[in-house]
Design a protein around this motif. Structure first.
Motif, PDB file in Angstrom:
ATOM      1  N   UNK A  40       2.123  -4.001  -1.857  1.00  0.00           N
ATOM      2  CA  UNK A  40       0.866  -3.296  -1.575  1.00  0.00           C
ATOM      3  C   UNK A  40      -0.324  -4.215  -1.787  1.00  0.00           C
ATOM      4  N   UNK A  41      -0.260  -5.060  -2.806  1.00  0.00           N
ATOM      5  CA  UNK A  41      -1.362  -5.981  -3.064  1.00  0.00           C
ATOM      6  C   UNK A  41      -1.493  -6.999  -1.933  1.00  0.00           C
ATOM      7  N   UNK A  42      -0.366  -7.459  -1.390  1.00  0.00           N
ATOM      8  CA  UNK A  42      -0.389  -8.460  -0.322  1.00  0.00           C
ATOM      9  C   UNK A  42      -1.045  -7.913   0.944  1.00  0.00           C
ATOM     10  N   UNK A  43      -0.695  -6.705   1.319  1.00  0.00           N
ATOM     11  CA  UNK A  43      -1.220  -6.142   2.571  1.00  0.00           C
ATOM     12  C   UNK A  43      -2.531  -5.391   2.379  1.00  0.00           C
ATOM     13  N   UNK A  44      -2.970  -5.226   1.124  1.00  0.00           N
ATOM     14  CA  UNK A  44      -4.241  -4.542   0.875  1.00  0.00           C
ATOM     15  C   UNK A  44      -4.140  -3.038   0.940  1.00  0.00           C
ATOM     16  N   UNK A  45      -3.034  -2.492   0.426  1.00  0.00           N
ATOM     17  CA  UNK A  45      -2.805  -1.044   0.469  1.00  0.00           C
ATOM     18  C   UNK A  45      -2.749  -0.502  -0.950  1.00  0.00           C
ATOM     19  N   UNK A  46      -3.464   0.598  -1.191  1.00  0.00           N
ATOM     20  CA  UNK A  46      -3.413   1.253  -2.493  1.00  0.00           C
ATOM     21  C   UNK A  46      -2.042   1.887  -2.695  1.00  0.00           C
ATOM     22  N   UNK A  47      -1.511   1.814  -3.916  1.00  0.00           N
ATOM     23  CA  UNK A  47      -0.181   2.377  -4.174  1.00  0.00           C
ATOM     24  C   UNK A  47      -0.158   3.885  -3.976  1.00  0.00           C
ATOM     25  N   UNK A  48      -1.293   4.534  -4.225  1.00  0.00           N
ATOM     26  CA  UNK A  48      -1.348   5.975  -4.001  1.00  0.00           C
ATOM     27  C   UNK A  48      -1.133   6.301  -2.522  1.00  0.00           C
ATOM     28  N   UNK A  70      11.123  -9.745   2.348  1.00  0.00           N
ATOM     29  CA  UNK A  70      10.815 -10.797   1.368  1.00  0.00           C
ATOM     30  C   UNK A  70      11.389 -10.467  -0.002  1.00  0.00           C
ATOM     31  N   UNK A  71      11.567  -9.166  -0.276  1.00  0.00           N
ATOM     32  CA  UNK A  71      12.132  -8.773  -1.560  1.00  0.00           C
ATOM     33  C   UNK A  71      11.101  -8.556  -2.647  1.00  0.00           C
ATOM     34  N   UNK A  72       9.817  -8.411  -2.290  1.00  0.00           N
ATOM     35  CA  UNK A  72       8.784  -8.177  -3.292  1.00  0.00           C
ATOM     36  C   UNK A  72       8.850  -6.724  -3.765  1.00  0.00           C
ATOM     37  N   UNK A  73       8.296  -6.486  -4.935  1.00  0.00           N
ATOM     38  CA  UNK A  73       8.211  -5.129  -5.452  1.00  0.00           C
ATOM     39  C   UNK A  73       7.161  -4.347  -4.669  1.00  0.00           C
ATOM     40  N   UNK A  74       7.192  -3.034  -4.853  1.00  0.00           N
ATOM     41  CA  UNK A  74       6.195  -2.204  -4.173  1.00  0.00           C
ATOM     42  C   UNK A  74       4.782  -2.593  -4.588  1.00  0.00           C
ATOM     43  N   UNK A  75       4.590  -2.842  -5.902  1.00  0.00           N
ATOM     44  CA  UNK A  75       3.261  -3.187  -6.404  1.00  0.00           C
ATOM     45  C   UNK A  75       2.725  -4.449  -5.719  1.00  0.00           C
ATOM     46  N   UNK A  76       3.565  -5.517  -5.667  1.00  0.00           N
ATOM     47  CA  UNK A  76       3.125  -6.780  -5.085  1.00  0.00           C
ATOM     48  C   UNK A  76       2.980  -6.667  -3.561  1.00  0.00           C
ATOM     49  N   UNK A  80      -7.707  -1.246   9.978  1.00  0.00           N
ATOM     50  CA  UNK A  80      -6.275  -0.988  10.065  1.00  0.00           C
ATOM     51  C   UNK A  80      -5.971   0.361   9.437  1.00  0.00           C
ATOM     52  N   UNK A  81      -5.196   1.186  10.126  1.00  0.00           N
ATOM     53  CA  UNK A  81      -4.876   2.515   9.628  1.00  0.00           C
ATOM     54  C   UNK A  81      -3.860   2.432   8.485  1.00  0.00           C
ATOM     55  N   UNK A  82      -3.937   3.393   7.510  1.00  0.00           N
ATOM     56  CA  UNK A  82      -2.990   3.384   6.381  1.00  0.00           C
ATOM     57  C   UNK A  82      -1.536   3.413   6.825  1.00  0.00           C
ATOM     58  N   UNK A  83      -1.233   4.109   7.904  1.00  0.00           N
ATOM     59  CA  UNK A  83       0.156   4.171   8.370  1.00  0.00           C
ATOM     60  C   UNK A  83       0.675   2.786   8.736  1.00  0.00           C
ATOM     61  N   UNK A  84      -0.194   1.989   9.384  1.00  0.00           N
ATOM     62  CA  UNK A  84       0.214   0.628   9.740  1.00  0.00           C
ATOM     63  C   UNK A  84       0.395  -0.232   8.499  1.00  0.00           C
ATOM     64  N   UNK A  85      -0.489  -0.038   7.497  1.00  0.00           N
ATOM     65  CA  UNK A  85      -0.369  -0.809   6.251  1.00  0.00           C
ATOM     66  C   UNK A  85       0.903  -0.422   5.499  1.00  0.00           C
ATOM     67  N   UNK A  86       1.233   0.861   5.488  1.00  0.00           N
ATOM     68  CA  UNK A  86       2.476   1.283   4.824  1.00  0.00           C
ATOM     69  C   UNK A  86       3.683   0.661   5.504  1.00  0.00           C
ATOM     70  N   UNK A  87       3.640   0.599   6.828  1.00  0.00           N
ATOM     71  CA  UNK A  87       4.743  -0.030   7.560  1.00  0.00           C
ATOM     72  C   UNK A  87       4.842  -1.510   7.226  1.00  0.00           C
ATOM     73  N   UNK A  88       3.678  -2.180   7.143  1.00  0.00           N
ATOM     74  CA  UNK A  88       3.675  -3.612   6.802  1.00  0.00           C
ATOM     75  C   UNK A  88       4.196  -3.840   5.392  1.00  0.00           C
ATOM     76  N   UNK A  89       3.775  -2.989   4.452  1.00  0.00           N
ATOM     77  CA  UNK A  89       4.241  -3.138   3.069  1.00  0.00           C
ATOM     78  C   UNK A  89       5.747  -2.910   2.995  1.00  0.00           C
ATOM     79  N   UNK A  90       6.255  -1.954   3.772  1.00  0.00           N
ATOM     80  CA  UNK A  90       7.688  -1.719   3.783  1.00  0.00           C
ATOM     81  C   UNK A  90       8.463  -2.914   4.310  1.00  0.00           C
ATOM     82  N   UNK A  91       7.924  -3.580   5.346  1.00  0.00           N
ATOM     83  CA  UNK A  91       8.585  -4.782   5.872  1.00  0.00           C
ATOM     84  C   UNK A  91       8.582  -5.909   4.853  1.00  0.00           C
ATOM     85  N   UNK A  92       7.449  -6.070   4.151  1.00  0.00           N
ATOM     86  CA  UNK A  92       7.376  -7.120   3.126  1.00  0.00           C
ATOM     87  C   UNK A  92       8.396  -6.860   2.025  1.00  0.00           C
TER      88      UNK A  92
END
Length: 280
Positions: A26-34, A18-24, A2-14
């Motif tokens: 990113x952890x859910x979708x497997x994306x580094x915060x950097x 859902x109302x989760x923080x950025x940290x959580x 999965x490309x990072x752009x797709x993961x960033x989009x997924x993390x943004x939707x979460x």
């Protein structure tokens, strides 16, 4: 992968749904915060993009490979992968109709030609003007060089007109060894048979209902239809003759041909002029 752009989009939707923080998130979708905070510093190739859009607008039926050849001709140092990426990002991709899968059968194919003027193929294409006046285009190509030797536009094109067109082309470049046609009345009549006999030209008819046995002219007719006939609204017969003649020049002298390693038919013919066969 999965490309990072797709993961960033997924993390943004979460985060939004859902109302989760950025940290959580990113952890859910497997994306580094950097990666979440990363901003691309790639320089936008403004000049290249502008030229790519202009070429794609002028030649809407060209894919990225032919556009890449045209860009390289103009002096742009760019590889085909970058052109493809920009081509996709700009939404320039061609949309092709899905073809029906046909059952395969036994095919009778002629061997590939080995020199210019060895074999010519011919056929007809039909079109209509803006006033509803139907006309036909007689198409003639050299199977080796892929040159469009003649595009004759008229409302009526019989066997005698075909023979005259062949005579004009032959007077300029010599007589072919073989001509390939379907079994239409213009080709199976006395006029073309007489012309072939007088000049010692063999006439090969494909089997009825087997256009694949005349693949070179069928491929050319597809390009003519796709890049010229479908792109213009012909106001009159004279307008059709002018536009089709202009396209013929462009096809022979400008358009890169994939089966000729990106060269034009004119360039390929010039490179193989020493092989030319003249049966006259």
């Amino acid at each position: 992968m999965v490309k990072p752009a797709a993961l960033r989009q997924a993390a943004g939707l979460v985060t939004a749904e859902v109302g989760l923080s950025q940290r959580r998130a990113c952890r859910v979708v497997g994306l580094a915060r950097s990666s979440w905070h990363y901003q691309s510093h790639r320089r936008v190739p403004t000049e290249l993009l502008t030229r790519l859009r202009a070429l794609a607008t002028k030649r809407p039926r060209f894919g990225y490979r032919r556009l890449h050849v045209l860009l390289r001709r103009e002096g742009h140092t760019v590889n085909h992968k970058r052109v493809y990426r920009l081509y996709r990002e700009e939404g320039l991709s061609l949309r092709r109709k899905a073809r029906k899968r046909l059952t395969s059968g036994v095919r009778t194919l002629l061997p590939a030609p080995s020199r210019p003027n060895e074999r010519w193929s011919m056929d007809f294409v039909s079109e209509v003007t803006a006033q509803g006046r139907r006309f036909r285009v007689f198409t003639l190509v050299d199977d080796f060089t892929r040159e469009a030797l003649a595009l004759v536009v008229d409302t009526s094109l019989g066997g005698a007109r075909v023979a005259r067109a062949l005579e004009l082309v032959a007077a300029e470049r010599g007589i072919p060894q073989l001509v390939v046609t379907d079994n239409g009345p213009e080709f199976s009549g006395r006029a073309l048979d007489t012309w072939c006999y007088q000049h010692g030209v063999k006439h090969h008819f494909i089997r009825p209902g087997k256009p694949v046995e005349n693949a070179y002219i069928e491929s050319f007719n597809g390009r003519l239809r796709d890049e010229c006939l479908n792109q213009h609204w012909f106001l009159s017969l004279e307008d059709a003759r002018r536009l089709i003649a202009e396209w013929q020049v462009d096809y022979n002298d400008v358009r890169p041909h994939s089966s000729l390693d990106g060269r034009t038919p004119t360039e390929y013919a010039a490179a193989n002029r020493g092989l030319s066969l003249n049966v006259a």
